[in-house]
Motif scaffolding. Structure first.
Motif, PDB file in Angstrom:
ATOM      1  N   TYR A   1       0.849  -1.186   0.000  1.00  0.00           N
ATOM      2  CA  TYR A   1       0.000   0.000   0.000  1.00  0.00           C
ATOM      3  C   TYR A   1       0.889   1.242   0.000  1.00  0.00           C
ATOM      4  O   TYR A   1       2.025   1.202   0.488  1.00  0.00           O
ATOM      5  N   GLN A   2       0.367   2.313  -0.577  1.00  0.00           N
ATOM      6  CA  GLN A   2       1.090   3.578  -0.584  1.00  0.00           C
ATOM      7  C   GLN A   2       0.167   4.702  -0.123  1.00  0.00           C
ATOM      8  O   GLN A   2      -0.924   4.891  -0.668  1.00  0.00           O
ATOM      9  N   ILE A   3       0.606   5.425   0.895  1.00  0.00           N
ATOM     10  CA  ILE A   3      -0.093   6.615   1.365  1.00  0.00           C
ATOM     11  C   ILE A   3       0.536   7.805   0.654  1.00  0.00           C
ATOM     12  O   ILE A   3       1.745   8.046   0.787  1.00  0.00           O
ATOM     13  N   PRO A   4      -0.219   8.557  -0.136  1.00  0.00           N
ATOM     14  CA  PRO A   4       0.378   9.673  -0.886  1.00  0.00           C
ATOM     15  C   PRO A   4       1.019  10.695   0.036  1.00  0.00           C
ATOM     16  O   PRO A   4       0.643  10.852   1.207  1.00  0.00           O
ATOM     17  N   ALA A   5       1.995  11.396  -0.483  1.00  0.00           N
ATOM     18  CA  ALA A   5       2.650  12.466   0.267  1.00  0.00           C
ATOM     19  C   ALA A   5       1.657  13.572   0.584  1.00  0.00           C
ATOM     20  O   ALA A   5       0.724  13.842  -0.183  1.00  0.00           O
ATOM     21  N   ILE A   6       1.842  14.225   1.720  1.00  0.00           N
ATOM     22  CA  ILE A   6       1.032  15.384   2.070  1.00  0.00           C
ATOM     23  C   ILE A   6       1.965  16.569   2.310  1.00  0.00           C
ATOM     24  O   ILE A   6       3.167  16.403   2.520  1.00  0.00           O
ATOM     25  N   GLY A   7       1.414  17.742   2.251  1.00  0.00           N
ATOM     26  CA  GLY A   7       2.187  18.941   2.571  1.00  0.00           C
ATOM     27  C   GLY A   7       3.057  19.439   1.455  1.00  0.00           C
ATOM     28  O   GLY A   7       3.863  20.335   1.648  1.00  0.00           O
ATOM     29  N   ASN A   8       2.913  18.853   0.215  1.00  0.00           N
ATOM     30  CA  ASN A   8       3.717  19.360  -0.906  1.00  0.00           C
ATOM     31  C   ASN A   8       2.842  19.643  -2.119  1.00  0.00           C
ATOM     32  O   ASN A   8       3.240  19.477  -3.245  1.00  0.00           O
ATOM     33  N   GLY A   9       1.647  20.070  -1.847  1.00  0.00           N
ATOM     34  CA  GLY A   9       0.760  20.462  -2.933  1.00  0.00           C
ATOM     35  C   GLY A   9      -0.227  19.415  -3.277  1.00  0.00           C
ATOM     36  O   GLY A   9      -1.119  19.652  -4.025  1.00  0.00           O
TER      37      GLY A   9
END
Length: 518
Positions: free
Chosen positions: A510-518
């Motif tokens: 599973y992959q949790i998308p990055a946050i805080g970069n747009g």
């Protein structure tokens, strides 16, 4: 595939092509004229087609001519056109009768179609008399001089619907064993998932050859950077449809991302997606996960997501055993869709024939706000850069399924759920994500809680993990994980249940998308 890339400049919509297919779907036909006129016979063989493709690759690409009058033949106009029963090819071969798609708004470039018999091929000629249409149909402007065929479909026994269709670029699909179209395959993926426009090579010519045990389709692929020959040996075998695919292609120019055995699907939302939904149906997707059987003997399951931005995941491998986009959830109640029947959508499994060497199984996920966008793609990308002049000769098997590709002893993932972290009955932890994974299989039946452990790896921070049997489900276990949110980078997770040094389940990814970069 309607890519919806960052620059939103995709040049082809698979859904537009399928609009044409749907319009010409399960409609009655009227008896009338004879089958299409056949042209002069010429010698034909698979080896000769490969030589033709290689010679074509050495010349500059010339795109197919477009019939502008076909733009007026929209969805409603296509819906009013019926291919005549008496014009069918091989009408006395149950399951091999062929009907031809006319040009329309969604497919305006005529492609050549030939029939093959005893090593001789004859081209088919278009005539508006092959179709029954209203007197005021804009398709009447397509004559024997400026009209043509957009593709073809192979009918079920009894001519009630079709089980195989080729139309649009290099796309093709089958209805699968549950008789419901869903995802599509295509001949080749060129620069899929990049920020630059995707390229869509086309099957510019087909040769059709029925036989007692198979229906064989030969195709000539052509595009700005590639040309090649394809052979599809199509069979309906018990509870699946099987296509043996052989290809020989050569590149005219470098390709940044070259994908073999590509498949294209749609995932809007499912049980994993949190928050409010815009549609009343509980789940909407053609596929719900990517399954990989890698060369090391692992079985990997990656649930699909609708990401906030285009995402590529590349799974390193050597000589993969198979990969595919699967629709595992077959419970009607989880979709409540009695119109397009998402619970019947086929799964598609690709099995390499021979060794494919090193490379990656690539998964491209693109944001979507509806079910009309194909936002998922999967394919094999060789490790070596794809350079001008390179030739590829590969074979693989495509299996269109209603279930799993094999009877694995490992328990499989049947659900991935996501929400805020913390304990039930206590305030939620806004900066923590909870992931819940359910596994089901006979190997879990009767296991004691103390003998089964969870193995979880991640590049993030795990705050809690637990594994336990689900109450009143004798062969179901649950893995629960709390993960801290990360800023500026995606979080990858990998989990499985083990006992006595042996893995009991598939490996869940599973992959949790990055946050805080747009």
């Amino acid at each position: 595939m309607k890519t919806r890339m960052n620059n939103d400049r995709a040049r082809w919509s698979r859904r537009d092509a399928l609009a044409g297919l749907a319009a010409l779907g399960l409609l009655p036909t009227l008896p009338a004229l004879a089958a299409p006129r056949l042209g002069r016979a010429e010698a034909f063989s698979w080896d000769a087609l490969k030589r033709q493709a290689m010679a074509l690759s050495e010349r500059p690409f010339v795109p197919l001519g477009r019939v502008e009058a076909a733009a007026a033949v929209d969805y409603d106009a296509l819906n009013s056109i019926r291919y005549r029963d008496s014009a069918a090819l091989w009408p006395h071969r149950p399951g091999q009768s062929v009907r031809l798609f006319p040009l329309g708004k969604y497919a305006r470039e005529p492609i050549a179609i030939h029939v093959v018999e005893r090593g001789r091929a004859r081209p088919l000629s278009y005539s508006p008399d092959l179709y029954d249409m209203p007197a005021d149909s804009p398709a009447r402007a397509l004559t024997a001089k400026n009209g043509g065929f957009a593709g073809f479909r192979v009918m079920n026994p009894g001519d009630v619907g079709d089980w195989l269709a080729f139309q649009g670029a290099s796309y093709f699909r089958t209805a699968g064993p549950l008789h419901q179209y869903g995802l599509s395959a295509r001949g080749l993926a060129v620069d899929t998932g990049l920020s630059t426009p995707e390229e869509f090579p086309v099957f510019r010519a087909f040769w059709l050859e029925p036989s007692d045990d198979a229906f064989t389709v030969y195709a000539l692929l052509d595009g700005p950077r590639v040309a090649g020959a394809y052979r599809f040996v199509n069979r309906v075998i018990e509870n699946e449809i099987v296509q043996e695919v052989t290809l020989s292609i050569r590149l005219r120019a470098d390709v940044e991302r070259l994908g073999f055995a590509p498949m294209t699907s749609m995932y809007w939302y499912g049980e994993t997606e949190p928050g409010p939904r815009r549609d009343w149906r509980p789940e909407i997707h053609d596929s719900d996960g990517l399954l990989i059987a890698n060369g090391a003997g692992e079985r990997l399951w990656r649930p699909l997501v609708n990401p906030p931005r285009t995402a590529l995941n590349a799974f390193l491998d050597k000589n993969p055993r198979g990969f595919g986009l699967m629709q595992r959830d077959r419970n009607y109640d989880n979709y409540e869709d009695d119109g397009v029947f998402y619970h019947k959508r086929p799964s598609l499994w690709a099995e390499p024939i021979g060794d494919w060497g090193e490379g990656t199984v690539d998964l491209v996920e693109i944001p979507t706000r509806g079910e009309t966008d194909d936002n998922i793609a999967a394919f094999w990308q060789p490790k070596a850069p794809a350079r001008a002049g390179m030739r590829y000769d590969l074979g693989y098997r495509l299996r269109w399924l209603g279930g799993e590709p094999d009877a694995s002893p490992l328990a499989r993932v049947i659900g991935t759920y996501r929400g805020l972290g913390g304990r039930p009955g206590h305030p939620a932890q806004e900066d923590v994500l909870k992931l819940v994974v359910d596994f089901e299989g006979e190997g879990l039946k009767g296991r004691a809680r103390e003998e089964v452990t969870a193995q979880v790896d991640t590049n993030g921070e795990i705050l809690m993990q637990a594994a336990y049997p689900v109450a009143e489900r004798s062969n179901r276990w649950r893995l629960m994980i709390d993960v801290a949110h990360r800023n500026g980078a995606a979080t990858d997770l990998r989990g499985a249940l083990v006992c006595c040094g042996a893995q009991l389940t598939e490996t869940w990814l599973y992959q949790i998308p990055a946050i805080g970069n747009g």
